[in-house]
Design a protein around this motif. Sequence first.
Motif, PDB file in Angstrom:
ATOM      1  N   PRO A  14       9.717  -2.103  -9.375  1.00  0.00           N
ATOM      2  CA  PRO A  14       9.942  -3.457  -8.854  1.00  0.00           C
ATOM      3  C   PRO A  14       9.582  -3.584  -7.380  1.00  0.00           C
ATOM      4  O   PRO A  14       9.161  -4.655  -6.935  1.00  0.00           O
ATOM      5  CB  PRO A  14      11.433  -3.699  -9.097  1.00  0.00           C
ATOM      6  CG  PRO A  14      12.024  -2.379  -9.414  1.00  0.00           C
ATOM      7  CD  PRO A  14      10.930  -1.532  -9.964  1.00  0.00           C
ATOM      8  N   ILE A  15       9.720  -2.486  -6.635  1.00  0.00           N
ATOM      9  CA  ILE A  15       9.365  -2.555  -5.208  1.00  0.00           C
ATOM     10  C   ILE A  15       7.866  -2.829  -5.065  1.00  0.00           C
ATOM     11  O   ILE A  15       7.451  -3.670  -4.265  1.00  0.00           O
ATOM     12  CB  ILE A  15       9.767  -1.246  -4.487  1.00  0.00           C
ATOM     13  CG1 ILE A  15      11.286  -1.081  -4.539  1.00  0.00           C
ATOM     14  CG2 ILE A  15       9.278  -1.256  -3.048  1.00  0.00           C
ATOM     15  CD1 ILE A  15      11.782   0.208  -3.908  1.00  0.00           C
ATOM     16  N   ILE A  16       7.059  -2.127  -5.866  1.00  0.00           N
ATOM     17  CA  ILE A  16       5.610  -2.375  -5.806  1.00  0.00           C
ATOM     18  C   ILE A  16       5.319  -3.831  -6.166  1.00  0.00           C
ATOM     19  O   ILE A  16       4.638  -4.547  -5.448  1.00  0.00           O
ATOM     20  CB  ILE A  16       4.855  -1.444  -6.771  1.00  0.00           C
ATOM     21  CG1 ILE A  16       5.015   0.006  -6.366  1.00  0.00           C
ATOM     22  CG2 ILE A  16       3.381  -1.822  -6.833  1.00  0.00           C
ATOM     23  CD1 ILE A  16       4.377   0.981  -7.332  1.00  0.00           C
ATOM     24  N   LEU A  59       0.837  -1.205   0.000  1.00  0.00           N
ATOM     25  CA  LEU A  59       0.000   0.000   0.000  1.00  0.00           C
ATOM     26  C   LEU A  59       0.870   1.253   0.000  1.00  0.00           C
ATOM     27  O   LEU A  59       0.608   2.205  -0.735  1.00  0.00           O
ATOM     28  CB  LEU A  59      -0.938  -0.009   1.221  1.00  0.00           C
ATOM     29  CG  LEU A  59      -2.239  -0.805   1.070  1.00  0.00           C
ATOM     30  CD1 LEU A  59      -1.975  -2.277   0.843  1.00  0.00           C
ATOM     31  CD2 LEU A  59      -3.133  -0.636   2.280  1.00  0.00           C
ATOM     32  N   THR A  60       1.916   1.217   0.815  1.00  0.00           N
ATOM     33  CA  THR A  60       2.772   2.395   0.905  1.00  0.00           C
ATOM     34  C   THR A  60       3.485   2.661  -0.414  1.00  0.00           C
ATOM     35  O   THR A  60       3.571   3.811  -0.871  1.00  0.00           O
ATOM     36  CB  THR A  60       3.800   2.207   2.036  1.00  0.00           C
ATOM     37  OG1 THR A  60       3.105   1.823   3.219  1.00  0.00           O
ATOM     38  CG2 THR A  60       4.568   3.480   2.294  1.00  0.00           C
ATOM     39  N   SER A  61       3.986   1.600  -1.071  1.00  0.00           N
ATOM     40  CA  SER A  61       4.735   1.827  -2.307  1.00  0.00           C
ATOM     41  C   SER A  61       3.810   2.334  -3.417  1.00  0.00           C
ATOM     42  O   SER A  61       4.235   3.115  -4.269  1.00  0.00           O
ATOM     43  CB  SER A  61       5.490   0.563  -2.738  1.00  0.00           C
ATOM     44  OG  SER A  61       4.612  -0.524  -2.873  1.00  0.00           O
ATOM     45  N   LEU A 112      20.059  -1.898  -1.191  1.00  0.00           N
ATOM     46  CA  LEU A 112      20.776  -1.965   0.082  1.00  0.00           C
ATOM     47  C   LEU A 112      19.952  -1.347   1.207  1.00  0.00           C
ATOM     48  O   LEU A 112      19.862  -1.901   2.309  1.00  0.00           O
ATOM     49  CB  LEU A 112      22.118  -1.236  -0.037  1.00  0.00           C
ATOM     50  CG  LEU A 112      23.163  -1.941  -0.903  1.00  0.00           C
ATOM     51  CD1 LEU A 112      24.391  -1.065  -1.094  1.00  0.00           C
ATOM     52  CD2 LEU A 112      23.555  -3.281  -0.268  1.00  0.00           C
ATOM     53  N   THR A 113      19.330  -0.187   0.912  1.00  0.00           N
ATOM     54  CA  THR A 113      18.531   0.477   1.934  1.00  0.00           C
ATOM     55  C   THR A 113      17.373  -0.409   2.383  1.00  0.00           C
ATOM     56  O   THR A 113      17.129  -0.585   3.580  1.00  0.00           O
ATOM     57  CB  THR A 113      17.958   1.797   1.363  1.00  0.00           C
ATOM     58  OG1 THR A 113      19.016   2.482   0.706  1.00  0.00           O
ATOM     59  CG2 THR A 113      17.383   2.654   2.463  1.00  0.00           C
ATOM     60  N   LEU A 114      16.689  -0.981   1.389  1.00  0.00           N
ATOM     61  CA  LEU A 114      15.530  -1.806   1.733  1.00  0.00           C
ATOM     62  C   LEU A 114      15.946  -3.038   2.525  1.00  0.00           C
ATOM     63  O   LEU A 114      15.253  -3.464   3.446  1.00  0.00           O
ATOM     64  CB  LEU A 114      14.780  -2.215   0.464  1.00  0.00           C
ATOM     65  CG  LEU A 114      14.110  -1.049  -0.266  1.00  0.00           C
ATOM     66  CD1 LEU A 114      13.538  -1.504  -1.597  1.00  0.00           C
ATOM     67  CD2 LEU A 114      13.004  -0.456   0.597  1.00  0.00           C
ATOM     68  N   TRP A 131       8.630 -10.013  -1.060  1.00  0.00           N
ATOM     69  CA  TRP A 131       9.837  -9.753  -0.272  1.00  0.00           C
ATOM     70  C   TRP A 131       9.537  -9.588   1.208  1.00  0.00           C
ATOM     71  O   TRP A 131      10.349  -9.933   2.054  1.00  0.00           O
ATOM     72  CB  TRP A 131      10.528  -8.480  -0.781  1.00  0.00           C
ATOM     73  CG  TRP A 131      11.163  -8.632  -2.119  1.00  0.00           C
ATOM     74  CD1 TRP A 131      11.496  -9.806  -2.724  1.00  0.00           C
ATOM     75  CD2 TRP A 131      11.540  -7.595  -3.026  1.00  0.00           C
ATOM     76  NE1 TRP A 131      12.060  -9.564  -3.950  1.00  0.00           N
ATOM     77  CE2 TRP A 131      12.095  -8.207  -4.159  1.00  0.00           C
ATOM     78  CE3 TRP A 131      11.472  -6.206  -2.985  1.00  0.00           C
ATOM     79  CZ2 TRP A 131      12.584  -7.486  -5.244  1.00  0.00           C
ATOM     80  CZ3 TRP A 131      11.955  -5.490  -4.069  1.00  0.00           C
ATOM     81  CH2 TRP A 131      12.503  -6.129  -5.183  1.00  0.00           C
ATOM     82  N   TRP A 132       8.382  -8.989   1.523  1.00  0.00           N
ATOM     83  CA  TRP A 132       8.082  -8.693   2.917  1.00  0.00           C
ATOM     84  C   TRP A 132       6.708  -9.240   3.282  1.00  0.00           C
ATOM     85  O   TRP A 132       5.876  -9.459   2.404  1.00  0.00           O
ATOM     86  CB  TRP A 132       8.085  -7.184   3.152  1.00  0.00           C
ATOM     87  CG  TRP A 132       9.371  -6.531   2.770  1.00  0.00           C
ATOM     88  CD1 TRP A 132      10.569  -6.690   3.394  1.00  0.00           C
ATOM     89  CD2 TRP A 132       9.594  -5.632   1.686  1.00  0.00           C
ATOM     90  NE1 TRP A 132      11.527  -5.931   2.761  1.00  0.00           N
ATOM     91  CE2 TRP A 132      10.957  -5.280   1.718  1.00  0.00           C
ATOM     92  CE3 TRP A 132       8.787  -5.084   0.697  1.00  0.00           C
ATOM     93  CZ2 TRP A 132      11.533  -4.409   0.791  1.00  0.00           C
ATOM     94  CZ3 TRP A 132       9.350  -4.214  -0.218  1.00  0.00           C
ATOM     95  CH2 TRP A 132      10.714  -3.887  -0.168  1.00  0.00           C
ATOM     96  N   ASN A 133       6.478  -9.436   4.574  1.00  0.00           N
ATOM     97  CA  ASN A 133       5.133  -9.731   5.044  1.00  0.00           C
ATOM     98  C   ASN A 133       4.268  -8.499   4.829  1.00  0.00           C
ATOM     99  O   ASN A 133       4.620  -7.413   5.282  1.00  0.00           O
ATOM    100  CB  ASN A 133       5.138 -10.041   6.540  1.00  0.00           C
ATOM    101  CG  ASN A 133       5.803 -11.361   6.838  1.00  0.00           C
ATOM    102  OD1 ASN A 133       5.827 -12.242   5.997  1.00  0.00           O
ATOM    103  ND2 ASN A 133       6.347 -11.489   8.024  1.00  0.00           N
ATOM    104  N   THR A 134       3.160  -8.671   4.131  1.00  0.00           N
ATOM    105  CA  THR A 134       2.251  -7.546   3.911  1.00  0.00           C
ATOM    106  C   THR A 134       0.838  -7.998   4.226  1.00  0.00           C
ATOM    107  O   THR A 134       0.547  -9.196   4.247  1.00  0.00           O
ATOM    108  CB  THR A 134       2.280  -7.077   2.449  1.00  0.00           C
ATOM    109  OG1 THR A 134       2.052  -8.216   1.615  1.00  0.00           O
ATOM    110  CG2 THR A 134       3.606  -6.435   2.097  1.00  0.00           C
TER     111      THR A 134
END
Lengths: 268, 173
Positions: A186-188, A144-146, B24-26, A194-197
């Motif tokens: 790519p982060i979105i 949501l944040t990204s 790296l930051t992430l 990659w992370w628990n969401t």
Amino acid sequence: MDGPPATPPAPKAPTLGNALHRFANPGRFMRLSGALLPWLAAAGLALSVTGLAWGLVFAPRDWQQGDTVRIMFIHVPAAWMAMGGYVGLAVASFIGLVWRHPLADIAAREIAPVGAVFTAICLITGSLWGKPMWGTWWVWDARLTSVLVLFFLYVGHIALSNAFDDPERAARPAAILALIGAVNLPIIKFSVDWWNTLHQPASVTRLGAPGIHVDILQPLLVTGLGFLFVFAALALLRTRTGILERRARALMAARAAEPAATPSAVAV
Amino acid sequence: MTRKRRRMWIVLLCGLGLGTAAALTLTAFEDSIVFFHSPSDLAEKQVPPGRNIRIGGLVEAGSVSRATDGDRMQTAFRVTDGAASLRVTYRGILPDLFREGQGVVAEGALAPDGSFRASTVLARHDETYMPPEVADALKRAGHWQPGEPPPPAREWNTLQPASAGADTRRATN
């Protein structure tokens, strides 16, 4: 001050730059896009209406979410276009920055508001979907944040594009902003892996079979195609208008500079 | 090397640098980016009681007990990630989607007795979407045990239950 001089005709050798140059010719672009636009708009509207009617009325309910799942038919295609639009913005910015094609600058400037609207639709429908299913309108999880950051990038791009008296001078800083923001794409996309969401992982583009039953997947894909064409039609229409605006500005500037009109460089 | 080509390489190199910096930051901030911790994480990290955190996992089948405490509902259940599980207590209204086998994210703090006292419970659903008839057919055929995650999508995402008419009862809630 007139705009920067049009890029000189590209010399020799069939490079990537030259291939781009063929389509960067505003006259050719106006001809091609003029012919394409009605078809894109008609196909986009027809597919969107068909897909939405199919999804909102005729598709089956979901086993765990009931009728609430129907928000997906707007939310997911809007999310696809929010990200797809940014890819378009980044590509146009890259071309504008490297090859200095004014058409790419105009396209980037005109894509951003359309992308921002689709991102807003994605965020709003997601919030409406989150309340009944998750129990909250909003959380600060990575997905949501990204996507909110994506929205701010679009808004920032719009603001920066309009921050200069001479719109042509805004192109470079705006392009740099757009390219920096591309790191967010790519982060979105992979945030849910990659992370628990709180947001669930991808259903359609995951490895193996799609996690969506075909009766729900079909209207989703039709709507997605419809949104894509609508997006393309809006972006083309705006870019055409942007070219005409720029021509009008150049003409007015030329007229103001020398009333005894000589046919000066009015090329965009 | 022409100026255009040089510009292209500069932009691409900047992109590479920016991407590396972002990665790296992430990675460095991974702990604060995750929205919740699994019960195994929690056991590993030795979180002190009283610190506000979020935990998440699946509601363990058969672990939910409800009681009314005055006019408020009190619920106790276990959240599991397969490897470890954690007892969670919560007073208040649960989301509609809350049920055994369902994903949840609970915000709260560990109590001195090692259980988790939640102040908020959010439901988390998985990425599978199917008509209720298909879900019923899978469960009837024994391909899907209640309280378990759905079977692999390939087994059902084109399944058309033959007796659609006999299956029009409302979806279980």
